[in-house]
Motif scaffolding. Structure first.
Motif, PDB file in Angstrom:
ATOM      1  N   PHE A 121     -12.569  -8.899   3.906  1.00  0.00           N
ATOM      2  CA  PHE A 121     -12.146  -9.638   5.098  1.00  0.00           C
ATOM      3  C   PHE A 121     -10.656  -9.949   5.042  1.00  0.00           C
ATOM      4  O   PHE A 121     -10.193 -10.640   4.126  1.00  0.00           O
ATOM      5  CB  PHE A 121     -12.968 -10.925   5.218  1.00  0.00           C
ATOM      6  CG  PHE A 121     -12.694 -11.719   6.456  1.00  0.00           C
ATOM      7  CD1 PHE A 121     -12.963 -11.192   7.710  1.00  0.00           C
ATOM      8  CD2 PHE A 121     -12.172 -12.999   6.379  1.00  0.00           C
ATOM      9  CE1 PHE A 121     -12.724 -11.923   8.863  1.00  0.00           C
ATOM     10  CE2 PHE A 121     -11.933 -13.748   7.521  1.00  0.00           C
ATOM     11  CZ  PHE A 121     -12.211 -13.203   8.769  1.00  0.00           C
ATOM     12  N   ARG A 122      -9.904  -9.402   5.995  1.00  0.00           N
ATOM     13  CA  ARG A 122      -8.466  -9.614   6.140  1.00  0.00           C
ATOM     14  C   ARG A 122      -7.684  -9.179   4.906  1.00  0.00           C
ATOM     15  O   ARG A 122      -6.612  -9.739   4.602  1.00  0.00           O
ATOM     16  CB  ARG A 122      -8.159 -11.082   6.478  1.00  0.00           C
ATOM     17  CG  ARG A 122      -8.679 -11.491   7.851  1.00  0.00           C
ATOM     18  CD  ARG A 122      -8.383 -12.949   8.142  1.00  0.00           C
ATOM     19  NE  ARG A 122      -8.849 -13.317   9.477  1.00  0.00           N
ATOM     20  CZ  ARG A 122      -8.876 -14.554   9.945  1.00  0.00           C
ATOM     21  NH1 ARG A 122      -8.472 -15.562   9.190  1.00  0.00           N
ATOM     22  NH2 ARG A 122      -9.314 -14.800  11.174  1.00  0.00           N
ATOM     23  N   ARG A 123      -8.197  -8.170   4.199  1.00  0.00           N
ATOM     24  CA  ARG A 123      -7.513  -7.640   3.016  1.00  0.00           C
ATOM     25  C   ARG A 123      -7.480  -6.120   3.117  1.00  0.00           C
ATOM     26  O   ARG A 123      -8.094  -5.532   4.008  1.00  0.00           O
ATOM     27  CB  ARG A 123      -8.217  -8.113   1.739  1.00  0.00           C
ATOM     28  CG  ARG A 123      -8.252  -9.631   1.617  1.00  0.00           C
ATOM     29  CD  ARG A 123      -9.252 -10.102   0.605  1.00  0.00           C
ATOM     30  NE  ARG A 123      -8.786  -9.901  -0.758  1.00  0.00           N
ATOM     31  CZ  ARG A 123      -9.559 -10.125  -1.832  1.00  0.00           C
ATOM     32  NH1 ARG A 123     -10.820 -10.513  -1.667  1.00  0.00           N
ATOM     33  NH2 ARG A 123      -9.090  -9.945  -3.038  1.00  0.00           N
ATOM     34  N   GLY A 124      -6.737  -5.473   2.223  1.00  0.00           N
ATOM     35  CA  GLY A 124      -6.583  -4.033   2.343  1.00  0.00           C
ATOM     36  C   GLY A 124      -6.405  -3.350   1.004  1.00  0.00           C
ATOM     37  O   GLY A 124      -6.238  -4.002  -0.033  1.00  0.00           O
ATOM     38  N   GLY A 125      -6.427  -2.024   1.028  1.00  0.00           N
ATOM     39  CA  GLY A 125      -6.278  -1.235  -0.188  1.00  0.00           C
ATOM     40  C   GLY A 125      -5.702   0.133   0.118  1.00  0.00           C
ATOM     41  O   GLY A 125      -5.455   0.500   1.275  1.00  0.00           O
ATOM     42  N   ASP A 126      -5.508   0.919  -0.928  1.00  0.00           N
ATOM     43  CA  ASP A 126      -4.797   2.187  -0.829  1.00  0.00           C
ATOM     44  C   ASP A 126      -5.545   3.282  -0.086  1.00  0.00           C
ATOM     45  O   ASP A 126      -4.977   4.355   0.154  1.00  0.00           O
ATOM     46  CB  ASP A 126      -4.446   2.693  -2.233  1.00  0.00           C
ATOM     47  CG  ASP A 126      -3.151   2.084  -2.759  1.00  0.00           C
ATOM     48  OD1 ASP A 126      -2.224   1.903  -1.954  1.00  0.00           O
ATOM     49  OD2 ASP A 126      -3.078   1.798  -3.970  1.00  0.00           O
ATOM     50  N   HIS A 127      -6.798   3.058   0.284  1.00  0.00           N
ATOM     51  CA  HIS A 127      -7.509   4.051   1.087  1.00  0.00           C
ATOM     52  C   HIS A 127      -7.144   3.953   2.571  1.00  0.00           C
ATOM     53  O   HIS A 127      -7.377   4.903   3.324  1.00  0.00           O
ATOM     54  CB  HIS A 127      -9.021   3.877   0.916  1.00  0.00           C
ATOM     55  CG  HIS A 127      -9.528   2.523   1.298  1.00  0.00           C
ATOM     56  ND1 HIS A 127      -9.091   1.368   0.696  1.00  0.00           N
ATOM     57  CD2 HIS A 127     -10.421   2.120   2.242  1.00  0.00           C
ATOM     58  CE1 HIS A 127      -9.694   0.326   1.237  1.00  0.00           C
ATOM     59  NE2 HIS A 127     -10.499   0.761   2.182  1.00  0.00           N
ATOM     60  N   LEU A 128      -6.578   2.838   2.993  1.00  0.00           N
ATOM     61  CA  LEU A 128      -6.303   2.650   4.417  1.00  0.00           C
ATOM     62  C   LEU A 128      -5.296   3.669   4.965  1.00  0.00           C
ATOM     63  O   LEU A 128      -5.494   4.177   6.079  1.00  0.00           O
ATOM     64  CB  LEU A 128      -5.824   1.219   4.681  1.00  0.00           C
ATOM     65  CG  LEU A 128      -6.808   0.096   4.315  1.00  0.00           C
ATOM     66  CD1 LEU A 128      -6.251  -1.258   4.760  1.00  0.00           C
ATOM     67  CD2 LEU A 128      -8.185   0.336   4.925  1.00  0.00           C
ATOM     68  N   LEU A 132       0.828  -1.209   0.000  1.00  0.00           N
ATOM     69  CA  LEU A 132       0.000   0.000   0.000  1.00  0.00           C
ATOM     70  C   LEU A 132       0.864   1.261   0.000  1.00  0.00           C
ATOM     71  O   LEU A 132       0.481   2.301   0.545  1.00  0.00           O
ATOM     72  CB  LEU A 132      -0.952   0.022   1.216  1.00  0.00           C
ATOM     73  CG  LEU A 132      -1.802  -1.225   1.461  1.00  0.00           C
ATOM     74  CD1 LEU A 132      -2.723  -1.008   2.665  1.00  0.00           C
ATOM     75  CD2 LEU A 132      -2.595  -1.624   0.235  1.00  0.00           C
ATOM     76  N   TRP A 133       2.025   1.178  -0.655  1.00  0.00           N
ATOM     77  CA  TRP A 133       2.984   2.282  -0.584  1.00  0.00           C
ATOM     78  C   TRP A 133       2.517   3.513  -1.354  1.00  0.00           C
ATOM     79  O   TRP A 133       2.765   4.644  -0.924  1.00  0.00           O
ATOM     80  CB  TRP A 133       4.346   1.812  -1.078  1.00  0.00           C
ATOM     81  CG  TRP A 133       4.996   0.846  -0.133  1.00  0.00           C
ATOM     82  CD1 TRP A 133       4.760   0.718   1.205  1.00  0.00           C
ATOM     83  CD2 TRP A 133       5.971  -0.154  -0.455  1.00  0.00           C
ATOM     84  NE1 TRP A 133       5.530  -0.284   1.745  1.00  0.00           N
ATOM     85  CE2 TRP A 133       6.289  -0.839   0.761  1.00  0.00           C
ATOM     86  CE3 TRP A 133       6.605  -0.535  -1.628  1.00  0.00           C
ATOM     87  CZ2 TRP A 133       7.212  -1.876   0.800  1.00  0.00           C
ATOM     88  CZ3 TRP A 133       7.539  -1.565  -1.589  1.00  0.00           C
ATOM     89  CH2 TRP A 133       7.837  -2.235  -0.385  1.00  0.00           C
TER      90      TRP A 133
END
Length: 425
Positions: A264-271, A163-164
């Motif tokens: 669920f247990r995942r992520g993206g660039d908004h975090l 997510l850099w």
């Protein structure tokens, strides 16, 4: 006049979106560790193409977009030797309140099964050439008009490595003192087929946090005490996306507002934006096909794997694009949301709502709902030059929740600020 939910639905072009996705796939791989200098293959060539597309759009609107590249070095388990991560931004400066910022983003990088494999072909058609194409098409559409707020169109690198690109963007927003009203992250937004063969072409999922990542324990306890777990700024932004979809029935998409920050247990660039306190949500397809995400290109026992163009639905992608454009346009035409809303009415049959006035607000809309409901059901409007308070006789504070939004002269509405919490530091 901005194109927002009350105007004609913007016509995103499926053929143009497809052409953009095919162009992105043609770079072979867009892995963040792939070549930054090869003119035809790798992440560098893809970023150069994205910057050139923004440049063409800017020339068509008389130079309304400023194309900017921001970069920094990152290292981690998926880049142990470090890598320069570069984002490509196109900034459409607002005509009324340029510090008030709306961001539309997608990540340009791709990967295969092994996240360290930067040499194999990684088409990344749906993940996330779809989001990149959506951002570029949104710029094409929104650049045709002027907007009160600034709109930033962002192509992010390094998502698959950590997510850099999202971290780089969020830090840049903070360093530039942007007052971010909305970060719309689009990641995997161009497919309608599920792994099990299901087809979902009438729904898009929007993910938003409840308890805020940016709040310390004291602020979280204050939110718990007032019952505001479902009404942080990002949840209010998700509810604004629902509103935009309902007010634009021609788009034909139900917004499924999922009450968690991401899948669920995942992520993206908004975090990373959430960590800095910015309202941020993620748009993702109504159903995912895991055979066509993060997979080496292959066929096993007649089963095809790989994130390729032929697995996408570009009419659907055009509708998700239109929803982003409607939402971003309305928020860019509206004033910022009130920074503080207080409520009073303990041991009383009446409730009084007060808010801090916002420069440029033509009016305010006071919302309330029964405390067992998630959706706002009642509202009353107050003129912008009237006293910034309203008493609701017979509405008992214990049984209701309250919020206030700001309106522009044409009725464009900000997100709703929940009542009863102290202003964020």
């Amino acid at each position: 006049m901005a194109v927002h939910a009350k105007d004609a639905t913007p016509a995103a072009d499926p053929a143009r979106l497809k052409a953009d996705v095919e162009k992105l796939v043609s770079f072979g791989t867009r892995h963040t560790l792939s070549s930054a200098t090869d003119p035809k293959r790798g992440i560098g060539a893809a970023r150069n193409w994205g910057a050139a597309e923004f440049g063409r759009i800017s020339r068509a609107c008389g130079g309304c977009l400023k194309v900017k590249r921001i970069a920094n070095r990152f290292d981690g388990p998926r880049a142990p030797d470090g890598v320069i991560v570069e984002n490509v931004l196109a900034i459409q400066k607002g005509t009324g309140d340029p510090a008030h910022v709306i961001i539309i983003a997608g990540h340009i990088d791709s990967r295969v099964s092994d996240p360290m494999n930067f040499t194999a072909d990684a088409p990344g058609a749906n993940d996330d050439a779809s989001g990149t194409a959506l951002v570029i098409e949104s710029a094409r559409l929104l650049s045709k008009q002027k907007h009160r707020a600034t709109i930033v169109y962002a192509l992010l690198s390094g998502e698959e490595q950590g997510l850099w690109g999202g971290k780089l963007l969020a830090k840049h927003a903070k360093d530039q003192n942007w007052q971010v009203a909305a970060m719309l992250n689009n990641d995997i937004v161009g497919g309608t087929h599920g792994t099990d063969g299901s087809i979902v072409d009438n729904r898009v999922r929007v993910f938003s946090e409840g308890i805020r990542a940016s709040e310390d324990l004291a602020a979280q306890l204050a939110r718990r005490g007032i019952g505001g777990e479902d009404d942080g700024p990002s949840r209010a932004l998700a509810k604004a996306a629902i509103r935009a979809g309902q007010q634009s029935p021609a788009i034909g998409l139900e917004v499924l507002a999922v009450r968690r920050p991401d899948r669920f247990r995942r992520g993206g660039d908004h975090l990373p934006s959430l960590e800095l306190g910015y309202p941020a949500i993620r748009f993702t397809v109504g159903i995912e096909d895991y055979d066509h995400q993060h997979q080496d290109l292959r066929t096993d026992n007649g089963r095809k794997f790989g994130d390729t163009v032929d697995e996408m639905d570009f009419a659907y992608l055009a509708r998700v694009t239109a929803l982003n454009v409607v939402l971003a346009s309305e928020l860019a035409a509206a004033p910022p949301a009130p920074t503080s809303v207080s409520i009073d009415g303990a041991v009383s049959s009446n409730t009084t709502i007060k808010w801090l006035p916002i420069a440029g607000a033509a009016a305010y809309r006071i919302h309330w709902r029964r405390a067992d409901s998630m959706a706002w059901t009642d509202s009353r409007q107050v003129a912008g030059d009237a006293p910034a308070e309203l008493m609701l006789p017979g509405v008992i504070v214990d049984d209701h929740f309250f919020g206030v939004s700001a309106l522009s002269a044409d009725g464009s509405e900000s997100i709703i600020t929940f009542g009863g919490l102290p202003p964020a530091p």
